[in-house]
Design an enzyme around this catalytic site. Structure first.
Site, PDB file in Angstrom:
ATOM      1  N   GLU A  48       0.827  -1.214   0.000  1.00  0.00           N
ATOM      2  CA  GLU A  48       0.000   0.000   0.000  1.00  0.00           C
ATOM      3  C   GLU A  48       0.860   1.261   0.000  1.00  0.00           C
ATOM      4  OE1 GLU A  48      -1.557   1.808   3.526  1.00  0.00           O
ATOM      5  OE2 GLU A  48      -1.249  -0.023   4.681  1.00  0.00           O
TER       6      GLU A  48
ATOM      7  N   LYS B 133      -5.380  10.762   0.930  1.00  0.00           N
ATOM      8  CA  LYS B 133      -5.588   9.402   1.444  1.00  0.00           C
ATOM      9  C   LYS B 133      -6.744   8.799   0.644  1.00  0.00           C
ATOM     10  CE  LYS B 133      -7.168   7.072   5.648  1.00  0.00           C
ATOM     11  NZ  LYS B 133      -7.559   7.275   7.043  1.00  0.00           N
TER      12      LYS B 133
ATOM     13  N   VAL C 100      -5.569   0.219   2.900  1.00  0.00           N
ATOM     14  CA  VAL C 100      -5.723  -1.229   2.750  1.00  0.00           C
ATOM     15  C   VAL C 100      -6.907  -1.532   1.818  1.00  0.00           C
ATOM     16  CG1 VAL C 100      -6.353  -3.359   3.966  1.00  0.00           C
ATOM     17  CG2 VAL C 100      -4.604  -1.831   4.925  1.00  0.00           C
TER      18      VAL C 100
ATOM     19  N   ASP D 127     -17.709   4.776  13.469  1.00  0.00           N
ATOM     20  CA  ASP D 127     -16.432   4.754  12.752  1.00  0.00           C
ATOM     21  C   ASP D 127     -15.915   3.327  12.606  1.00  0.00           C
ATOM     22  OD1 ASP D 127     -14.007   5.174  11.616  1.00  0.00           O
ATOM     23  OD2 ASP D 127     -13.303   6.669  13.053  1.00  0.00           O
TER      24      ASP D 127
ATOM     25  N   SER E  23     -13.716   1.157   9.768  1.00  0.00           N
ATOM     26  CA  SER E  23     -12.904   1.338   8.566  1.00  0.00           C
ATOM     27  C   SER E  23     -13.480   0.588   7.368  1.00  0.00           C
ATOM     28  CB  SER E  23     -11.492   0.828   8.834  1.00  0.00           C
ATOM     29  OG  SER E  23     -10.741   0.863   7.634  1.00  0.00           O
ATOM     30  N   ALA E  24     -13.396   1.230   6.213  1.00  0.00           N
ATOM     31  CA  ALA E  24     -13.799   0.576   4.964  1.00  0.00           C
ATOM     32  C   ALA E  24     -12.909  -0.638   4.660  1.00  0.00           C
ATOM     33  CB  ALA E  24     -13.733   1.573   3.808  1.00  0.00           C
ATOM     34  N   ASP E  25     -11.762  -0.742   5.353  1.00  0.00           N
ATOM     35  CA  ASP E  25     -10.910  -1.926   5.170  1.00  0.00           C
ATOM     36  C   ASP E  25     -11.686  -3.208   5.479  1.00  0.00           C
ATOM     37  OD1 ASP E  25      -8.895  -0.079   4.754  1.00  0.00           O
ATOM     38  OD2 ASP E  25      -7.765  -0.578   6.575  1.00  0.00           O
TER      39      ASP E  25
ATOM     40  N   LYS F 223      -4.317  -2.745  15.679  1.00  0.00           N
ATOM     41  CA  LYS F 223      -3.781  -1.822  16.681  1.00  0.00           C
ATOM     42  C   LYS F 223      -4.795  -1.534  17.750  1.00  0.00           C
ATOM     43  CE  LYS F 223      -0.666   1.357  14.880  1.00  0.00           C
ATOM     44  NZ  LYS F 223      -0.811   1.665  13.495  1.00  0.00           N
TER      45      LYS F 223
HETATM   46  N1  PSU Z   1      -2.842   1.284  10.533  1.00  0.00           N
HETATM   47  C1  PSU Z   1      -1.516   1.487  10.663  1.00  0.00           C
HETATM   48  N2  PSU Z   1      -0.857   2.244   9.769  1.00  0.00           N
HETATM   49  C2  PSU Z   1      -1.488   2.803   8.703  1.00  0.00           C
HETATM   50  C3  PSU Z   1      -2.898   2.567   8.558  1.00  0.00           C
HETATM   51  C4  PSU Z   1      -3.517   1.810   9.498  1.00  0.00           C
HETATM   52  O1  PSU Z   1      -0.929   0.992  11.593  1.00  0.00           O
HETATM   53  O2  PSU Z   1      -0.850   3.500   7.906  1.00  0.00           O
HETATM   54  C5  PSU Z   1      -3.596   3.113   7.368  1.00  0.00           C
HETATM   55  C6  PSU Z   1      -3.839   1.978   6.367  1.00  0.00           C
HETATM   56  O3  PSU Z   1      -3.657   2.484   5.056  1.00  0.00           O
HETATM   57  C7  PSU Z   1      -5.290   1.641   6.604  1.00  0.00           C
HETATM   58  C8  PSU Z   1      -5.863   3.000   6.905  1.00  0.00           C
HETATM   59  O4  PSU Z   1      -5.926   1.053   5.508  1.00  0.00           O
HETATM   60  O5  PSU Z   1      -4.885   3.597   7.734  1.00  0.00           O
HETATM   61  C9  PSU Z   1      -7.200   2.908   7.604  1.00  0.00           C
HETATM   62  O6  PSU Z   1      -7.791   4.175   7.643  1.00  0.00           O
HETATM   63  P1  PSU Z   1      -9.304   4.309   8.138  1.00  0.00           P
HETATM   64  O7  PSU Z   1      -9.265   3.898   9.573  1.00  0.00           O
HETATM   65  O8  PSU Z   1      -9.617   5.768   7.948  1.00  0.00           O
HETATM   66  O9  PSU Z   1     -10.112   3.399   7.275  1.00  0.00           O
HETATM   67 MN    MN Z   2     -12.749   5.723   9.936  1.00  0.00          MN
END
Ligand code: PSU
Ligand code: MN
Length: 303
Positions: free
Chosen positions: A26, A87, A107, A139, A141-143, A160
């Protein structure tokens, strides 16, 4: 049409033509996850580790509205230093492509692009998940949605603890995403090798992971697989230390009303600041370890 949106580097194109194993990487970690110059150094080292383990790296990013599958050193430098890089998660891709902009893929977005390119294994640091207090903030994540539907195996160092790890596991379970521990029974929590949670299944060899991934897709069960690989012992942070740091970061995010796509970068930035760089050293070590394991899985899948 699709082919006109994807641009393969020569290295990746040759690898795919020769049916060599390819590993996706990524770019959010480069543009928004680490400072310069560690971001460039780490990205290059991770790519080299993948080559040394018999696979070919494909760092994915959006540049001038094109989906890059494999990037040059100049493009890496640009992603690592420019402030024009957005992002990019699933919902951002249409805008960035239509407007010919630049995006660092999360991701979720990296999984989408990897699947379009025909890449089955993706190495990263940590996945996004269900945030703490998601019952009021919504909240998530879309992941996680992407893991539910897109056929890419994601090698990471677990979830994490800025997240609600328990709820993240529930979400993955509901969506049929297996969480496989690599040489571990406990789910790693990124900076630490363990957490109070267990993985679903443990494997001790790349081939075992590859067999499960293959079985999932042969059954027509769309979606990803999470391979959780613990941070190397010597780089792990002390649990009580990182827990208190994360609590402070979460408190500060709340006080500043941080929301939406800013939440994760804000928390990661605070953690880095409060650990005086120890989190960065840990982050670099775990990504490299994931690259080693991920390339072995990609090699095993190709056999
Ligand atoms: N967790 C980490 N380092 C990162 C990310 C997550 O330890 O850099 C990044 C990854 O690209 C992950 C994104 O897909 O944050 C998730 O963002 P969000 O929670 O806004 O979906
Ligand atoms: Mn989010």
């Amino acid at each position: 049409m699709l082919n006109s949106l994807l641009e393969f580097s020569k290295e990746v194109q040759d690898a795919m033509a020769a049916k060599k194993p390819v590993v996706a990487l990524e770019s959010t970690i480069i543009s928004h996850g680490m400072p310069y110059p560690q971001n460039v150094e780490t990205a290059k080292e991770v790519e080299q580790i993948i080559r040394d383990n018999g696979a070919v790296p494909a760092t994915i990013a959006i540049l001038n509205g094109k989906i890059k599958i494999g990037i040059s050193n100049e493009e890496l430098e640009f992603l690592a230093t420019s402030n024009e890089i957005e992002k990019a998660s699933r919902r951002d891709l249409p805008y960035l492509i239509a407007k010919k902009k630049h995006g660092a893929t999360t991701v979720a977005a990296t999984m989408i692009c990897a699947e379009l390119a025909g890449i089955e294994v993706f190495v990263t640091g940590g996945i996004g998940g269900v945030h703490r207090e998601a019952e009021t903030t919504m909240d998530i994540s879309a992941d996680l949605q992407e893991l539910a539907k897109t056929n890419v195996a994601v090698v990471c160092a677990g979830a994490k603890s800025i997240l609600d790890i328990g709820l993240t596991l529930e979400y993955l379970e509901t969506n049929g995403v297996p969480v496989i521990g690599y040489e571990t029974d406990a789910l790693p929590a990124f900076y630490t090798r363990t957490s109070p949670f267990s993985v679903n299944y443990r494997v001790d060899e790349a081939k075992e992971a590859a067999d499960m991934i293959r079985a999932k897709w042969e059954l027509g069960l769309n979606g990803g697989v999470v391979i959780a690989n613990p941070i190397p012992e010597e780089s792990a942070l002390e649990e009580s230390f990182i827990t208190s740091v994360i609590e402070s970061a979460l408190k500060e995010a709340k006080e500043n009303n941080i929301a939406g796509k800013k939440v994760t970068p804000f928390l990661l930035g605070k953690v880095k600041e409060l650990t005086e760089g120890k989190s960065l050293t840990a982050n670099i070590a775990l990504v490299k370890h994931n690259a080693q394991v991920g390339s072995r899985i990609a090699v095993a899948l190709q056999k």
